[in-house]
Design a protein around this motif. Structure first.
Motif, PDB file in Angstrom:
ATOM      1  N   UNK A   1       0.829  -1.212   0.000  1.00  0.00           N
ATOM      2  CA  UNK A   1       0.000   0.000   0.000  1.00  0.00           C
ATOM      3  C   UNK A   1       0.858   1.255   0.000  1.00  0.00           C
ATOM      4  N   UNK A   2       1.878   1.265   0.843  1.00  0.00           N
ATOM      5  CA  UNK A   2       2.723   2.456   0.993  1.00  0.00           C
ATOM      6  C   UNK A   2       3.691   2.579  -0.176  1.00  0.00           C
ATOM      7  N   UNK A   3       4.028   3.822  -0.513  1.00  0.00           N
ATOM      8  CA  UNK A   3       5.067   4.052  -1.515  1.00  0.00           C
ATOM      9  C   UNK A   3       6.419   3.596  -1.003  1.00  0.00           C
ATOM     10  N   UNK A   4       6.641   3.815   0.279  1.00  0.00           N
ATOM     11  CA  UNK A   4       7.875   3.388   0.915  1.00  0.00           C
ATOM     12  C   UNK A   4       7.647   3.303   2.413  1.00  0.00           C
ATOM     13  N   UNK A   5       8.448   2.489   3.063  1.00  0.00           N
ATOM     14  CA  UNK A   5       8.373   2.368   4.518  1.00  0.00           C
ATOM     15  C   UNK A   5       9.735   1.956   5.047  1.00  0.00           C
ATOM     16  N   UNK A   6       9.912   2.104   6.351  1.00  0.00           N
ATOM     17  CA  UNK A   6      11.167   1.731   6.970  1.00  0.00           C
ATOM     18  C   UNK A   6      11.087   1.894   8.470  1.00  0.00           C
ATOM     19  N   UNK A   7      12.229   1.866   9.108  1.00  0.00           N
ATOM     20  CA  UNK A   7      12.284   2.054  10.554  1.00  0.00           C
ATOM     21  C   UNK A   7      13.612   2.701  10.912  1.00  0.00           C
ATOM     22  N   UNK A   8      13.663   3.291  12.092  1.00  0.00           N
ATOM     23  CA  UNK A   8      14.896   3.862  12.611  1.00  0.00           C
ATOM     24  C   UNK A   8      14.855   3.806  14.128  1.00  0.00           C
ATOM     25  N   UNK A   9      16.023   3.755  14.782  1.00  0.00           N
ATOM     26  CA  UNK A   9      16.047   3.776  16.253  1.00  0.00           C
ATOM     27  C   UNK A   9      15.496   5.113  16.754  1.00  0.00           C
ATOM     28  N   UNK A  10      14.768   5.068  17.860  1.00  0.00           N
ATOM     29  CA  UNK A  10      14.242   6.308  18.435  1.00  0.00           C
ATOM     30  C   UNK A  10      15.391   7.139  18.977  1.00  0.00           C
ATOM     31  N   UNK A  11      15.504   8.387  18.543  1.00  0.00           N
ATOM     32  CA  UNK A  11      16.588   9.234  19.057  1.00  0.00           C
ATOM     33  C   UNK A  11      16.342   9.612  20.515  1.00  0.00           C
ATOM     34  N   UNK A  12      17.327   9.394  21.345  1.00  0.00           N
ATOM     35  CA  UNK A  12      17.243   9.809  22.742  1.00  0.00           C
ATOM     36  C   UNK A  12      16.338   8.974  23.610  1.00  0.00           C
ATOM     37  N   UNK A  13      15.855   7.834  23.114  1.00  0.00           N
ATOM     38  CA  UNK A  13      14.964   6.991  23.896  1.00  0.00           C
ATOM     39  C   UNK A  13      15.114   5.545  23.428  1.00  0.00           C
ATOM     40  N   UNK A  14      14.783   4.604  24.298  1.00  0.00           N
ATOM     41  CA  UNK A  14      14.853   3.214  23.852  1.00  0.00           C
ATOM     42  C   UNK A  14      13.731   2.909  22.865  1.00  0.00           C
ATOM     43  N   UNK A  15      13.995   2.015  21.938  1.00  0.00           N
ATOM     44  CA  UNK A  15      12.955   1.583  21.016  1.00  0.00           C
ATOM     45  C   UNK A  15      13.238   1.959  19.581  1.00  0.00           C
ATOM     46  N   UNK A  16      12.176   1.918  18.795  1.00  0.00           N
ATOM     47  CA  UNK A  16      12.277   2.165  17.359  1.00  0.00           C
ATOM     48  C   UNK A  16      11.027   2.877  16.883  1.00  0.00           C
ATOM     49  N   UNK A  17      11.124   3.465  15.706  1.00  0.00           N
ATOM     50  CA  UNK A  17       9.986   4.073  15.030  1.00  0.00           C
ATOM     51  C   UNK A  17       9.861   3.417  13.665  1.00  0.00           C
ATOM     52  N   UNK A  18       8.679   2.904  13.374  1.00  0.00           N
ATOM     53  CA  UNK A  18       8.378   2.336  12.057  1.00  0.00           C
ATOM     54  C   UNK A  18       7.510   3.359  11.338  1.00  0.00           C
TER      55      UNK A  18
ATOM     56  N   UNK B   1       4.904   5.921   4.128  1.00  0.00           N
ATOM     57  CA  UNK B   1       4.360   7.064   3.397  1.00  0.00           C
ATOM     58  C   UNK B   1       3.446   6.565   2.292  1.00  0.00           C
ATOM     59  N   UNK B   2       2.269   7.157   2.237  1.00  0.00           N
ATOM     60  CA  UNK B   2       1.239   6.784   1.248  1.00  0.00           C
ATOM     61  C   UNK B   2       0.855   7.998   0.416  1.00  0.00           C
ATOM     62  N   UNK B   3       0.750   7.804  -0.889  1.00  0.00           N
ATOM     63  CA  UNK B   3       0.314   8.883  -1.782  1.00  0.00           C
ATOM     64  C   UNK B   3      -1.175   9.121  -1.569  1.00  0.00           C
ATOM     65  N   UNK B   4      -1.579  10.376  -1.660  1.00  0.00           N
ATOM     66  CA  UNK B   4      -2.998  10.729  -1.495  1.00  0.00           C
ATOM     67  C   UNK B   4      -3.628  11.178  -2.811  1.00  0.00           C
TER      68      UNK B   4
END
Length: 160
Positions: free
Chosen positions: A136-153, A156-159
């Motif tokens: 569904x998404x044009x692109x997706x990924x993840x990165x480590x959360x800056x300054x905190x434990x964990x990650x962010x997934x 991005x979807x076109x509208x």
């Protein structure tokens, strides 16, 4: 639960070019439970409709499905007792209409696989959510959360 709603008044106009960048944002912390994931999905749906991406439209349904899957994954795979997950939704109009969903959790050691195929058996009941996101998404990924434990997934979807 806390929220941060930073949106100019009025619906986002998605038709026609805009000479300036229009951005709508919504961000909130949710309990890391199935109920929290359900509430996140519903609030994303409401915000998109308020911003001019109407219920029932293909872009609306796609973004809501992506948000639901990322929130469900945060609850299922990123849950740490006593910790919430955070969802943010940003819709921009220029240079083209795009919705970006970001979901952060506190489990850094469990990151999404980007293999392009399901890591589970063909007849399993789960494990295909990120394949849907990737479709569904044009692109997706993840990165480590800056300054905190964990990650962010993120996805991005076109509208348009």
């Amino acid at each position: 639960m806390t929220s941060n709603i930073d949106s100019p008044a009025g619906p986002l106009q998605l038709s026609g070019p805009s000479p300036y960048l229009v951005t709508r944002t919504f961000a909130m912390r949710f309990t890391s439970t199935p109920r929290g994931a359900r509430l996140a999905r519903r609030l994303v749906a409401v915000r998109l409709d308020e911003w001019g991406v109407p219920y029932g439209s293909e872009p609306h349904e796609g973004v809501v499905l992506v948000a639901a899957e990322l929130a469900a994954n945060a609850v299922r795979h990123g849950h740490v007792p006593g910790r919430d997950f955070h969802l943010s939704l940003r819709v921009t109009q220029a240079p083209r209409p795009v919705a970006r969903v970001e979901v952060s959790d506190t489990r850094a050691e469990r990151v999404p696989l980007r293999t392009g195929r399901s890591p589970v058996a063909e007849h399993a009941d789960g494990g295909r959510g990120l394949l849907l996101v990737g479709g569904i998404a044009e692109r997706w990924g993840w990165f480590p959360r800056p300054g905190a434990p964990g990650k962010t997934v993120w996805a991005e979807c076109a509208l348009a």
